[in-house]
Write a protein that holds these residues in place. Structure first.
Motif: not given
Length: 559
Positions: A127, A137, A152, A163-166, A169-171, A186-187
């Protein structure tokens, strides 16, 4: 008339009052010697040299190898700075990362990829943040239609973000292949061309702080929260920012430059790095910085092929080299910061000592060889004179060079060098004395007193050393007095060439060795001129004494 004759007879009688004064041969020689003004001048000079070297060395408070120091303001390197050209990786504390995390991240950045496959079969997603910074990630491809149709997702795509979160969960969205792929992430790490320096020495910055600070810079936010603490960020320059704690104190500095101290144990605070970085960006030649103690210093900047050097003037204790003559050092100091007057005194001891020791050894060997050869003649004379011829043929300078190389290889001490120098110079120099003694004894052995000595049954040894050699002593004294100057010159020459006395011991020749540097020769005359004058006066004085002795022993030579 009779009375007058009686008076004349009385006047011709040798009583105590009218006795004619007759001088002994030695007294007559001394009388003639002391009538020679140049010889007296030579004697005075030699006496002064001995007092200067042996008494002066005991009186002067300095040693020959004592080094003196002074305090000067010198420009000294303090720190170095360069723009960061390689990416730096900050890994998350609890993340499981592949071994090729760094190399694959660099590959993805170089190819402008959002997702890259690792050697282990997994995926890494990137990202983009501000200033060539990326969050890396661990990614796993997923098909979640609800996430792809969420607000999102649409908001991130419209903003140009992948990048977005929903739903917790991060995507990461990857559309490089023309088809939109979705990865749950995941970071794992932060990779950037920025350095993050904590304000307190010995502390480290957490991954959450690094990521949050970079996100705040990317999104141009003035504050952020990391590890449950609030921070304020102030962007300073093109790619630099100062981070303050909640109480307003300096906490960390973010910069696109590596600024490190070149002095061991010195910690550069973030505010110093901030001041240096701003000065470099502005192209300034210097900048001022006030430390925690309230002391303000001016720091100078210089650039060489992208490398910046930060230096400052500070008082430094340095060796007092080439100090001008003063009340403390009457003749100044040399290249090693040593008092020249003290070294001249101690150096005179070595030069004079070598001269006398070498001459004494030469005279002893020359008297023995020359006396035996001259007295016996025949085959004894032939053998000894051929030995003399062989030694005459030995080139002295190559021999000195070989000897100097051997002593340098074995790192011989100054004392060993002095002994070896005396021995070698004596072995080469006695042949001239042997020839003089031989020639004199060849003529003396045929005279009547030697026939009488042989008739009386006196042993050969007593005839040579009791009756013949003493008749040659006047010539030996003259030869030795004039040879002393030659030996001192030879020692000075060898020391000048680096084959004689070595540092830290001093001789007049080794002191003049400073003339090897043309700059010293022309700008620091006080370093070598006094030693040259002492050698000149000493050699000249011995020559004056030799001429005086020659004239005293043989007055006919002066006519």
């Amino acid at each position: 008339m009779a009375n007058e004759e009686n008076t004349k007879e009385e006047n011709m009688k040798l009583d105590d009052m009218q006795r004619v004064k007759v001088l002994s041969p030695s007294a007559l020689v001394l009388k003639r010697f002391f009538r020679n003004k140049l010889a007296i001048i030579g004697m005075v000079i030699i006496i002064c040299m001995f007092l200067f070297s042996f008494v002066g060395g005991m009186v002067i408070p300095y040693g020959q190898s004592q080094v003196f120091y002074t305090t000067e303001e010198m420009r000294k390197d303090y720190a170095g700075a360069t723009y960061i050209s390689d990416y730096m990786l900050y890994e998350a504390e609890d993340a499981e990362t592949p071994g090729d995390l760094y190399s694959k991240s660099i590959l993805a950045i170089t190819r402008n990829q959002k997702v890259v496959e690792t050697r282990g079969g997994g995926n890494l997603a990137l990202r983009s943040l501000a200033g060539d910074s990326f969050i890396v990630y661990n990614a796993e491809e997923t098909k979640n239609p609800r996430a792809m149709k969420s607000e999102e997702h649409d908001r991130a795509v419209d903003a140009g973000d992948n990048y977005f979160e929903y739903d917790g969960t991060a995507y990461i969205v990857d559309d490089a292949s023309g088809k939109e792929l979705l990865y749950a992430v995941s970071e794992a790490a932060v990779i950037c061309k920025l350095s993050l320096t904590p304000y307190a020495q010995g502390t480290s910055l957490s991954y959450d702080f690094c990521k949050s600070a970079l996100l705040a810079m990317s999104e141009e936010e003035k504050s952020f929260k990391a590890d449950g603490t609030d921070y304020t960020i102030v962007v300073d320059g093109e790619a630099a920012a100062m981070v303050f704690a909640s109480d307003g104190s300096d906490y960390a500095y973010i910069s696109n430059m590596n600024i490190n101290s070149v002095i061991g144990g010195v910690f550069l605070t973030p505010d110093f790095k901030e001041a240096a970085g701003l000065a470099i960006e502005e192209g300034a030649d210097s900048f001022e910085y006030t430390d925690a103690a309230g002391v303000t210093d001016t720091y100078l900047l210089s650039e060489n092929n992208g490398q910046y050097l930060i230096s400052r003037f500070q008082e430094t204790r340095v060796i007092d080299t080439y100090a001008q003559p003063s009340s403390e050092h009457w003749l100044g100091t040399d290249a090693n910061g040593m008092d020249l007057l003290a070294r001249l005194m101690y150096g005179g001891r070595i030069s004079l000592l070598i001269g006398f020791v070498v001459i004494i050894i030469e005279v002893i060997i020359g008297m023995i060889v020359g006396g035996v050869a001259g007295y016996f003649g025949g085959w004894v004379d032939n053998i000894l004179m051929r030995l003399v011829d062989i030694i005459y043929c030995i080139p002295s300078m190559p021999l000195y060079l070989i000897l100097g190389s051997i002593m340098d290889h074995y790192r011989a001490s100054a004392t060993v060098r002095i002994y070896m120098l005396c021995v070698v110079m004596s072995i080469i120099g006695w042949v001239g004395i042997a020839r003089i003694v031989r020639g004199q004894i060849l003529s003396l052995r045929e005279q009547e007193f030697m026939v009488a000595a042989e008739a009386m049954g006196i042993s050969v040894g007593r005839r040579i050393f009791k009756h013949l050699i003493p008749n040659v002593v006047p010539q030996l004294i003259v030869f030795a007095s004039m040879g002393l100057g030659e030996v001192i010159l030879a020692e000075a020459t060898l020391s000048y060439l680096g084959l004689g006395i070595k540092y830290p011991a001093a001789s007049w020749g080794s002191i003049i060795n400073a003339v090897n540097d043309s700059y010293v020769m022309t700008n620091y005359l006080f370093v070598w001129v006094p030693a040259g004058i002492l050698i000149l006066l000493t050699v000249l004085a011995f020559n004056f004494i030799g001429d005086g002795l020659r004239d005293a022993f043989d007055p006919k030579m002066k006519r």
